[in-house]
Write a protein that holds these residues in place. Structure first.
Motif, PDB file in Angstrom:
ATOM      1  N   GLY A  44      -5.675   7.497   0.860  1.00 24.54           N
ATOM      2  CA  GLY A  44      -4.697   6.941   0.343  1.00 24.54           C
ATOM      3  C   GLY A  44      -4.534   5.160   0.549  1.00 24.54           C
ATOM      4  O   GLY A  44      -4.772   3.926  -0.451  1.00 24.54           O
ATOM      5  N   ILE A  45      -4.367   5.322   2.087  1.00 27.46           N
ATOM      6  CA  ILE A  45      -3.939   3.619   2.446  1.00 27.46           C
ATOM      7  C   ILE A  45      -5.522   2.628   2.549  1.00 27.46           C
ATOM      8  O   ILE A  45      -5.679   1.935   2.028  1.00 27.46           O
ATOM      9  N   GLU A  46      -6.545   3.651   3.074  1.00 26.68           N
ATOM     10  CA  GLU A  46      -7.579   3.396   3.223  1.00 26.68           C
ATOM     11  C   GLU A  46      -8.685   2.542   2.181  1.00 26.68           C
ATOM     12  O   GLU A  46      -9.454   2.665   2.476  1.00 26.68           O
ATOM     13  N   ILE A  47      -8.820   3.842   1.122  1.00 32.37           N
ATOM     14  CA  ILE A  47      -9.337   3.453  -0.036  1.00 32.37           C
ATOM     15  C   ILE A  47      -8.972   2.242  -0.486  1.00 32.37           C
ATOM     16  O   ILE A  47      -9.869   1.148  -0.725  1.00 32.37           O
ATOM     17  N   GLN A  48      -7.473   2.517  -0.755  1.00 27.67           N
ATOM     18  CA  GLN A  48      -7.826   1.246  -0.742  1.00 27.67           C
ATOM     19  C   GLN A  48      -8.270  -0.829  -0.153  1.00 27.67           C
ATOM     20  O   GLN A  48      -8.221  -2.035  -0.772  1.00 27.67           O
ATOM     21  N   VAL A  99       1.468   5.150  -2.729  1.00 24.17           N
ATOM     22  CA  VAL A  99       0.923   6.399  -2.522  1.00 24.17           C
ATOM     23  C   VAL A  99       1.628   7.057  -1.531  1.00 24.17           C
ATOM     24  O   VAL A  99       1.696   9.113  -2.218  1.00 24.17           O
ATOM     25  N   ALA A 102      -5.546   9.778  -2.491  1.00 24.48           N
ATOM     26  CA  ALA A 102      -4.722  10.959  -1.156  1.00 24.48           C
ATOM     27  C   ALA A 102      -4.322  12.157  -1.655  1.00 24.48           C
ATOM     28  O   ALA A 102      -4.224  13.150  -1.360  1.00 24.48           O
ATOM     29  N   PRO A 121       0.963  -1.254  -0.182  1.00 22.62           N
ATOM     30  CA  PRO A 121      -0.131  -0.177   0.003  1.00 22.62           C
ATOM     31  C   PRO A 121       0.683   1.210  -0.061  1.00 22.62           C
ATOM     32  O   PRO A 121       0.276   2.529  -0.320  1.00 22.62           O
ATOM     33  N   GLY A 166      -5.047   4.222  -4.983  1.00 21.00           N
ATOM     34  CA  GLY A 166      -5.184   4.958  -3.272  1.00 21.00           C
ATOM     35  C   GLY A 166      -3.892   6.086  -3.632  1.00 21.00           C
ATOM     36  O   GLY A 166      -4.807   7.281  -3.086  1.00 21.00           O
ATOM     37  N   SER A 167      -3.265   5.920  -4.237  1.00 18.43           N
ATOM     38  CA  SER A 167      -2.686   7.012  -5.069  1.00 18.43           C
ATOM     39  C   SER A 167      -3.919   8.424  -5.428  1.00 18.43           C
ATOM     40  O   SER A 167      -3.665   9.626  -4.883  1.00 18.43           O
TER      41      SER A 167
END
Length: 433
Positions: free
Chosen positions: A106-110, A77, A141, A73, A137-138
């Motif tokens: 960005g981590i959360e979306i992944q 990001v 973010a 992850p 995620g990128s």
């Protein structure tokens, strides 16, 4: 996560694949000296290209973090967020807290996207996950750091979906790190395009019969409504810890390596203090069935990082696997090759290709008939047995010291650990070259 990601990116900036990517960007594109390049003093690139090469560096040695469901992850990001922060005007530079929040988004979306698919929970066969969810995620973010509105954020994610995907066939090659670099770069580009008004389908993340959106990547993708974030919102990182690697190889190697290292200790007790292939009749590995990490005779460092056989035998011979294990000198040792030739592999039905449920087992039959066995179901660094803060600092120091002055190494640790109090992110960026 941020400290570890920077550290593996810094040591990754010493690799051949990073050098190739950097030269490509410098020679093929007009100079736009805005954003920092890991470990290269005086070298600056455009934000999207800096995101690309720093993403490549982060995954160049397969040393970056791994989550469950399976993806890397941070590498997709953090380089994008840092490159974008360099681009933002001095009058409105993001704070450390802005960087942290954008990174977490960005981590959360992944994690949220992968939890809508059962297929995503297993070691991948079709798409390399960071090339799919990492791009998303990128984009998320960067959209957060740019303060895009709800509609623009929706378009940024939809644009990113059209820029996603890379095949698993390129695992264990120099092209695999490009997956992370492209995810970082293309997610940033998606957010920038959305900020300029480019539109895309608002239904990409929905389940629409007869029209493939995100289900093009995960066939069993079944999205569910999410509550809007509130003051009581809990990030997935608070529920599911991260896996951090002690040595630079595919995460699956860590189970079999720890099992083999425990046998090494027993083997040393049978001899003069070292392990000799002459002692060994057979080495049996009981590992999950996953074709791209079952490589009996790896021909390159990248293949070696994805080989149950190579990593198990390196640990049997040396008692551990390290950065040095993947150098030409280490890989060409006759004793290592002799051990690899003794390997047989089994795939037990109770050992699935799933980072949350798999195990590694190494059984060594000696010439005299004695049988030694090592078993690992949770290695040190797994989310069930996470590295301590001190172990993470030690890993960072070892990695960062390959390219940074010692005073910068300690300063980076201090800045990252106090990132939420940092008023201007330039204090961090200035230390990374």
């Amino acid at each position: 996560m941020i400290l570890d990601s920077i550290g593996v990116g810094l040591i990754g900036s010493t690799t051949d694949v990073f050098e190739l990517a950097l030269q490509h960007c410098q020679h093929m594109y007009a100079p736009d000296d805005i954003s920092t390049v890991y470990g290269r003093s005086g070298t600056m690139l455009s934000p999207t290209l800096a995101a690309f090469v720093n993403g490549v560096a982060t995954h160049a040695m397969d040393f970056d973090d791994t989550w469950h469901p399976a993806t890397h992850p941070s590498g997709a990001v953090l380089p994008a967020v840092l490159a974008l922060s360099d681009m933002i005007p001095v009058s409105s530079k993001p704070s450390g807290l802005d960087i942290l929040l954008s990174f977490n988004v960005g981590i959360e979306i992944q994690g949220r996207l992968m939890r809508f698919s059962n297929e995503a929970h297993n070691i991948p066969k079709r798409f390399h996950p960071p090339s799919v969810v990492g791009t998303m995620g990128s984009a998320a973010a960067c959209a957060r750091l740019l303060s895009l509105d709800q509609s623009q954020c929706s378009h940024a994610l939809a644009i990113a979906a059209s820029l996603s995907g890379a095949p698993m066939a390129n695992a264990a090659t120099q092209s695999k790190p490009l997956h992370i670099g492209n995810a970082s770069r293309l997610g940033l580009e998606a957010a920038l395009l959305a900020s300029r008004g480019l539109e895309a389908s608002a239904l990409v993340l929905d389940a629409v019969a007869g029209v493939a959106g995100f289900s093009a990547f995960y066939e069993d993708y079944a999205p569910q409504p999410l509550q809007s974030p509130s003051d009581g919102h809990m990030f997935l990182l608070e529920e599911q810890d991260m896996g951090f690697k002690r040595f630079p190889a595919h995460l699956g190697m860590h189970w079999v390596t720890d099992a083999a290292a425990s046998v090494h200790k027993l083997l040393v007790g049978f001899g003069p203090g070292t392990v000799s292939p002459a002692q060994v009749q057979e080495i049996l590995l009981r590992v999950p069935k996953s074709k791209y990490i079952n490589r009996p005779f790896p021909k390159s460092e990248h293949e070696a990082r994805h080989s149950f056989q190579f990593n198990a035998c390196s640990a049997l011979l040396d008692g551990e696997v390290t950065v040095w294990s993947f150098t030409p000198t280490a890989m060409m040792r006759p004793d290592l090759h002799a051990l690899i030739n003794c390997v047989r592999v089994e795939h037990p039905h109770d050992n699935p290709a799933n980072f949350n449920r798999m195990y590694g087992e190494v059984q060594v039959t000696l010439v005299g008939g004695d049988v030694l066995k090592g078993h690992c179901d949770t290695f040190y660094g797994h989310w069930r047995n996470p590295l301590t803060d001190e172990s993470l600092r030690k890993k960072f120091r070892n990695n960062a010291a390959t390219v940074l002055p010692s005073e910068n190494v300690e300063d980076v640790i201090g800045v990252v650990e106090e990132l939420d109090r940092l008023r201007d992110c330039r204090a961090l960026m200035s230390l990374l070259q």
